[in-house]
Design an enzyme around this catalytic site. Structure first.
Site, PDB file in Angstrom:
ATOM      1  CB  SER A  57      -0.936   0.033   1.227  1.00 60.23           C
ATOM      2  OG  SER A  57      -0.192   0.166   2.421  1.00 60.23           O
ATOM      3  CB  SER A 180       7.201  10.104  10.616  1.00 59.43           C
ATOM      4  OG  SER A 180       6.243  11.142  10.754  1.00 59.43           O
ATOM      5  CE1 TYR A 206       3.451   5.887  11.595  1.00 58.18           C
ATOM      6  CE2 TYR A 206       4.326   8.112  11.747  1.00 58.18           C
ATOM      7  CZ  TYR A 206       4.085   6.975  11.014  1.00 58.18           C
ATOM      8  OH  TYR A 206       4.487   6.911   9.700  1.00 58.18           O
ATOM      9  CE  LYS A 210       7.505   5.799  11.358  1.00 55.33           C
ATOM     10  NZ  LYS A 210       7.972   4.806  10.381  1.00 55.33           N
ATOM     11  CB  THR A 241       0.139   7.247   3.155  1.00 55.77           C
ATOM     12  OG1 THR A 241      -0.083   7.746   4.491  1.00 55.77           O
ATOM     13  CG2 THR A 241       1.436   7.821   2.610  1.00 55.77           C
TER      14      THR A 241
END
Length: 319
Positions: A57, A180, A206, A210, A241
Site C-alpha cells: 500500500s 516521519s 507513532y 520514529k 497515504t
C-alpha cells in the site's frame, strides 16, 4: 554538485517552515533549485535485489515500482499475501518485464521476522538494499506477539531484527528506515519505550517510535559498518497515504490539496537505494538532503538516554 548559497538558504527555510517544506510545494520548489541531486541513472539497479517491507500500500507500492523501473529485482514483503499479490500484478501490468517476488512477513512479530529472514537468506544470496517501510498507527494501544507496543515493534524492533539476520546478504549494501517528520515533536522516551505510562495517543506513539529510530541510527550504523552496510533514515514529508487517510482524517481534510502523492513521498527512499556513490551513513534525509534530527532544544536526547534506549533495544531484539 553543491547547491549555491541562495538555493541552500531557501531549502533550509522550506525545511523549517514544515507546512511548505513537507508538502508537494516544497518538493517541487526544491527540484527546480540549482544543485538538486541528480536522479539515479537509468538501469542503476540492473541485476540487484532490493527488499521493501509494507509493499502492499501507499509509499510501499510507489517505492517498489520506482525501484523496479530502475531495473531491480524487487522483493515485496507484505503481511497480507492476497493483497500483496494484487499489488504485484498491478505493478507488473504497468511495468511489463518488472522482476517482482512476493514474500509474507509480519514485521511486528519478531519470530516471524526471523522465520522470513531464514527463508529469504537461503534463496537470495546478495541484497543490495533493504527499505524498511512497513508502518502502523493502531487506534488503541496494541502489543506485538512478544508484548511490545505495536508501533515500536513494527517501526524499530522488526527492522532491526530483519537487518541483523540478513547481514551476510546485505554486506556492502544499504539500509533505509522510513521515518516521519512527526518525530520532531517528541523527545526520546528511553524510560518508557513500550508506552506503558500515561494515556495512550496513537499519533504520539507513532512519533515516539520514529524518534527512537532516528536516535538509534548512529549506533546501528556503527554496528552494521562492520559489514560495510550504510544506514539512512528518511522522512517522506506529508503524503496522502492510506495511513493518513485512515488515522488522521482531520489533518487530511485540512491539508489534502497540499499533500504529496505516493511517488513524491517515496522519492528519497528510491534515491538513497540507487544513487552512486552510496550516501554517507547514519544521516537523516528529506528530499535528498541530510537534515538535522532536532529543530528545538527541548527534544535533544543526552548520552544517558541513548545508552538506556540502546540497552532496551539490544535486549528486546537479542543483539
Amino acid at each position: 554538485m553543491t547547491a549555491p548559497l541562495p538555493a541552500r538558504a531557501l531549502d533550509t527555510v522550506l525545511d523549517r517552515s514544515l507546512v511548505l517544506g513537507y508538502t508537494k510545494v516544497g518538493l517541487r520548489v526544491r527540484r527546480a533549485l540549482p544543485g538538486w541531486p541528480a536522479d539515479p541513472r537509468p538501469g542503476a539497479l540492473d541485476g540487484k535485489d532490493v527488499l521493501v517491507t509494507g509493499a502492499s500500500s501507499g509509499l510501499g507500492i510507489a517505492t517498489a515500482e520506482g525501484l523496479a523501473a530502475l531495473g531491480a529485482t524487487v522483493h515485496l514483503v507484505v503481511r497480507d499475501e492476497a493483497k500483496g499479490g494484487r499489488v504485484r500484478d498491478e505493478i507488473a501490468a504497468r511495468q511489463p518485464g518488472a522482476r517482482l517476488r512476493l514474500w509474507r512477513c509480519d514485521v511486528g512479530d519478531l519470530d516471524d521476522v526471523r522465520r522470513f529472514a531464514h527463508d529469504f537468506g537461503s534463496q537470495v544470496p546478495t541484497l543490495h538494499a533493504a527499505i524498511h517501510n512497513a508502518g502502523v498507527m493502531p487506534p488503541q494501544r496494541s502489543e506485538s506477539a512478544q508484548g511490545h507496543e505495536l508501533s515500536m515493534a513494527v517501526h524499530l524492533l522488526g527492522p532491526v531484527v530483519m537487518t541483523e539476520a540478513l547481514r551476510p546478504q546485505l554486506a556492502g549494501g544499504r539500509v533505509v528506515l522510513v521515518s516521519s517528520g512527526g518525530m520532531y515533536s517528541q523527545t526520546l522516551r528511553a524510560d518508557d519505550p513500550d508506552y506503558r505510562k500515561g494515556d495512550y495517543s496513537p499519533p504520539t506513539a507513532y512519533a515516539r517510535s520514529k524518534r527512537m529510530q532516528v536516535e538509534m541510527l548512529p549506533l546501528l550504523a556503527d554496528r552494521w559498518s562492520l559489514d560495510d552496510i550504510t544506514v539512512a533514515a528518511m522522512h517522506p514529508g506529508w503524503a496522502d497515504t492510506p495511513g493518513v487517510q485512515e488515522s488522521l482524517p482531520r489533518f487530511r481534510a485540512m491539508t489534502r490539496s497540499l499533500l504529496r502523492d505516493d511517488a513524491e513521498g517515496a522519492d528519497t527512499s528510491i534515491w538513497l537505494a540507487a544513487t552512486e556513490p552510496a550516501p554517507p551513513t547514519a544521516l537523516f534525509w528529506h528530499d535528498r538532503r541530510a537534515r538535522p534530527i532536532n529543530l528545538v532544544p527541548s527534544t535533544r536526547a543526552d548520552e544517558s538516554a541513548r545508552a538506556t534506549a540502546w540497552a532496551w533495544l539490544a535486549q528486546a531484539t537479542g543483539l
